[in-house]
Design a protein around this motif. Structure first.
Motif, short mmCIF file in Angstrom:
data_model
loop_
_atom_site.label_atom_id
_atom_site.label_comp_id
_atom_site.label_asym_id
_atom_site.label_seq_id
_atom_site.Cartn_x
_atom_site.Cartn_y
_atom_site.Cartn_z
N LYS A 112 0.84 -1.19 0.00
CA LYS A 112 0.00 0.00 0.00
C LYS A 112 0.87 1.24 0.00
O LYS A 112 1.98 1.24 0.54
CB LYS A 112 -0.91 0.02 1.23
N LEU A 113 0.35 2.31 -0.58
CA LEU A 113 1.05 3.58 -0.62
C LEU A 113 1.20 4.15 0.79
O LEU A 113 0.25 4.13 1.57
CB LEU A 113 0.28 4.56 -1.51
N SER A 114 2.37 4.66 1.10
CA SER A 114 2.60 5.27 2.42
C SER A 114 2.16 6.74 2.38
O SER A 114 1.84 7.29 1.33
CB SER A 114 4.07 5.18 2.79
N ASN A 115 2.21 7.38 3.55
CA ASN A 115 1.88 8.81 3.61
C ASN A 115 2.85 9.63 2.77
O ASN A 115 2.48 10.66 2.20
CB ASN A 115 1.90 9.29 5.07
N THR A 116 4.11 9.17 2.70
CA THR A 116 5.09 9.86 1.87
C THR A 116 4.67 9.82 0.40
O THR A 116 4.73 10.82 -0.31
CB THR A 116 6.48 9.20 2.02
N GLY A 117 4.23 8.66 -0.06
CA GLY A 117 3.79 8.52 -1.43
C GLY A 117 2.53 9.33 -1.73
O GLY A 117 2.42 9.97 -2.78
N LEU A 118 1.60 9.32 -0.78
CA LEU A 118 0.38 10.10 -0.96
C LEU A 118 0.70 11.58 -1.07
O LEU A 118 0.15 12.29 -1.93
CB LEU A 118 -0.56 9.86 0.23
N SER A 119 1.58 12.06 -0.21
CA SER A 119 1.95 13.48 -0.22
C SER A 119 2.67 13.85 -1.51
O SER A 119 2.47 14.94 -2.06
CB SER A 119 2.85 13.80 0.98
N LEU A 120 3.51 12.93 -2.00
CA LEU A 120 4.24 13.21 -3.25
C LEU A 120 3.28 13.39 -4.41
O LEU A 120 3.39 14.36 -5.17
CB LEU A 120 5.20 12.05 -3.54
N ILE A 121 2.32 12.48 -4.54
CA ILE A 121 1.35 12.58 -5.64
C ILE A 121 0.53 13.86 -5.52
O ILE A 121 0.35 14.61 -6.50
CB ILE A 121 0.43 11.34 -5.66
N LYS A 122 0.03 14.14 -4.32
CA LYS A 122 -0.80 15.33 -4.13
C LYS A 122 -0.02 16.62 -4.42
O LYS A 122 -0.57 17.58 -4.97
CB LYS A 122 -1.35 15.37 -2.71
N SER A 123 1.27 16.62 -4.07
CA SER A 123 2.06 17.84 -4.26
C SER A 123 2.21 18.18 -5.73
O SER A 123 2.29 19.36 -6.10
CB SER A 123 3.44 17.68 -3.61
N PHE A 124 2.26 17.16 -6.60
CA PHE A 124 2.40 17.42 -8.02
C PHE A 124 1.06 17.55 -8.74
O PHE A 124 0.93 18.30 -9.70
CB PHE A 124 3.25 16.32 -8.68
N GLU A 125 0.07 16.80 -8.30
CA GLU A 125 -1.24 16.85 -8.97
C GLU A 125 -2.00 18.13 -8.60
O GLU A 125 -2.66 18.73 -9.43
CB GLU A 125 -2.07 15.63 -8.60
N GLY A 126 -1.90 18.54 -7.31
CA GLY A 126 -2.73 19.63 -6.85
C GLY A 126 -4.18 19.21 -6.87
O GLY A 126 -4.52 18.11 -7.32
N VAL A 127 -5.07 20.04 -6.39
CA VAL A 127 -6.50 19.70 -6.42
C VAL A 127 -7.27 20.83 -7.08
O VAL A 127 -7.07 22.00 -6.79
CB VAL A 127 -7.04 19.44 -4.99
N ARG A 128 -8.12 20.44 -8.02
CA ARG A 128 -8.99 21.41 -8.71
C ARG A 128 -10.40 20.83 -8.74
O ARG A 128 -10.60 19.69 -9.15
CB ARG A 128 -8.48 21.69 -10.12
N LEU A 129 -11.34 21.62 -8.29
CA LEU A 129 -12.71 21.14 -8.13
C LEU A 129 -13.59 21.41 -9.34
O LEU A 129 -14.77 21.05 -9.35
CB LEU A 129 -13.34 21.76 -6.87
N THR A 130 -13.01 22.01 -10.38
CA THR A 130 -13.72 22.24 -11.64
C THR A 130 -12.96 21.53 -12.75
O THR A 130 -11.72 21.58 -12.80
CB THR A 130 -13.81 23.74 -11.97
N ALA A 131 -13.67 20.87 -13.64
CA ALA A 131 -13.03 20.10 -14.72
C ALA A 131 -12.17 21.00 -15.60
O ALA A 131 -12.52 22.15 -15.87
CB ALA A 131 -14.09 19.41 -15.56
N TYR A 132 -11.03 20.45 -16.03
CA TYR A 132 -10.10 21.20 -16.88
C TYR A 132 -9.34 20.24 -17.78
O TYR A 132 -9.36 19.03 -17.58
CB TYR A 132 -9.10 21.99 -16.01
N LYS A 133 -8.66 20.82 -18.78
CA LYS A 133 -7.76 20.05 -19.62
C LYS A 133 -6.37 20.66 -19.49
O LYS A 133 -6.16 21.82 -19.84
CB LYS A 133 -8.20 20.08 -21.09
N ALA A 134 -5.43 19.86 -18.99
CA ALA A 134 -4.06 20.35 -18.84
C ALA A 134 -3.44 20.65 -20.20
O ALA A 134 -2.66 21.58 -20.36
CB ALA A 134 -3.22 19.32 -18.09
N VAL A 135 -3.80 19.83 -21.20
CA VAL A 135 -3.36 20.03 -22.58
C VAL A 135 -4.62 20.01 -23.44
O VAL A 135 -5.43 19.08 -23.35
CB VAL A 135 -2.39 18.91 -23.03
N PRO A 136 -4.84 21.03 -24.28
CA PRO A 136 -6.08 21.14 -25.06
C PRO A 136 -6.40 19.91 -25.90
O PRO A 136 -7.56 19.64 -26.18
CB PRO A 136 -5.83 22.37 -25.95
N THR A 137 -5.37 19.17 -26.32
CA THR A 137 -5.60 18.03 -27.21
C THR A 137 -6.01 16.76 -26.47
O THR A 137 -6.25 15.72 -27.10
CB THR A 137 -4.32 17.75 -28.02
#
Length: 279
Positions: free
Chosen positions: A2-27
């Motif tokens: 299972k993912l540790s707290n370190t792994g969870l924090s790493l993913i969240k730090s790069f993904e960030g959280v956005r509550l409205t749908a978006y496209k990181a790349v238009p294509t």
């Protein structure tokens, strides 16, 4: 695992959280929401709550944990597992399955596998600074506290042949070690006979414990006789290399390397895994 707290924090730090749908790349085909949750279930103008974002994240993490657990066949420590789940969360399970990273890892080549993180830094063919930073963090975590018995000394310069010399014998004919990729139907005994050596010697050269267990695509070393002056040598580019650095390493010059490699028009444009002739 299972993912540790370190792994969870790493993913969240790069993904960030956005509550409205978006496209990181238009294509991109689909929309993204929450902590990088991507797929056909995300619609344009969709909005979610923080609780919903957390639930998406929990389910996505479980999915990518399973992908790593199902595909990796060698032992992992927690740091390695966390780094691989972060990589898979970002790149996808399919990318993990077809990657050289997974192939090398399942061969027990932990250090070589770690170097593969550096190559996954592009989107639509362009290097993105955010991906460069993420891969660097994942690689750093993967290598953290790596047990010594798992470290495979990196063969920075993979030459087509290396010279094995014996002192006080001024002959230009030397024992030379060459490499061979195992093909379907090969057996160590057949190859030993073909190369005029013994199974035991091939086991010693390649660290093979069970002579009945070689696999297609495996690189084997074998000894032969050759003239030192006629042996071509190559360097396989790794992250951080440049032609000046390579020339200095092998006691040659940039102009000599350019002459041997007419395909190199710009000495500043070389890339990882590129083979450069240095002799």
């Amino acid at each position: 695992m299972k993912l540790s707290n370190t792994g969870l924090s790493l993913i969240k730090s790069f993904e960030g959280v956005r509550l409205t749908a978006y496209k990181a790349v238009p294509t991109e085909e689909h929309w993204t929401i929450g902590y990088g949750h991507y797929g056909p279930d995300v619609k344009q103008n969709m909005r979610i709550t923080q609780d919903q974002a957390d639930e998406y994240f929990r389910k996505d993490v479980a999915r990518f944990e399973k992908a790593v657990n199902d595909n990796v066949k060698v032992p992992l420590n927690q740091n390695q597992f966390d780094a691989l789940v972060s990589f898979t969360y970002n790149c996808g399970a399919g990318a993990l399955q077809r990657s050289d990273l997974l192939k090398l890892l399942n061969q027990g080549k932990y250090k070589e596998a770690a170097d593969q993180f550096d190559l996954w830094n592009k989107s639509s063919g362009k290097v993105l600074n955010g991906l460069v930073k993420r891969r660097a963090k994942e690689k750093e975590l993967f290598l953290k506290d790596l047990p010594k018995e798992k470290v495979v000394k990196p063969n920075i310069e993979k030459v087509s042949a290396e010279i094995v010399t014996k002192p006080n014998k001024p002959s230009t004919t030397k024992k030379v070690i060459k490499t061979y990729k195992v093909k379907s139907g090969d057996a160590l005994s057949k190859l030993a006979s073909k190369w005029g050596t013994t199974v035991k010697r091939l086991q010693e050269l390649n660290g093979i414990k069970n002579p009945d267990k070689i696999y297609i695509g495996q690189t084997l070393k074998y000894e032969t006789t050759g003239n030192v002056d006629n042996i071509k040598q190559y360097h396989t580019v790794v992250s951080g290399d440049n032609v000046t650095k390579i020339a200095k390493k092998y006691g040659t010059t940039v102009s000599a390397i350019k002459k041997l490699n007419p395909g190199i028009k710009n000495i500043n444009l070389i890339y990882p895994k590129q083979k450069i002739r240095i002799k």
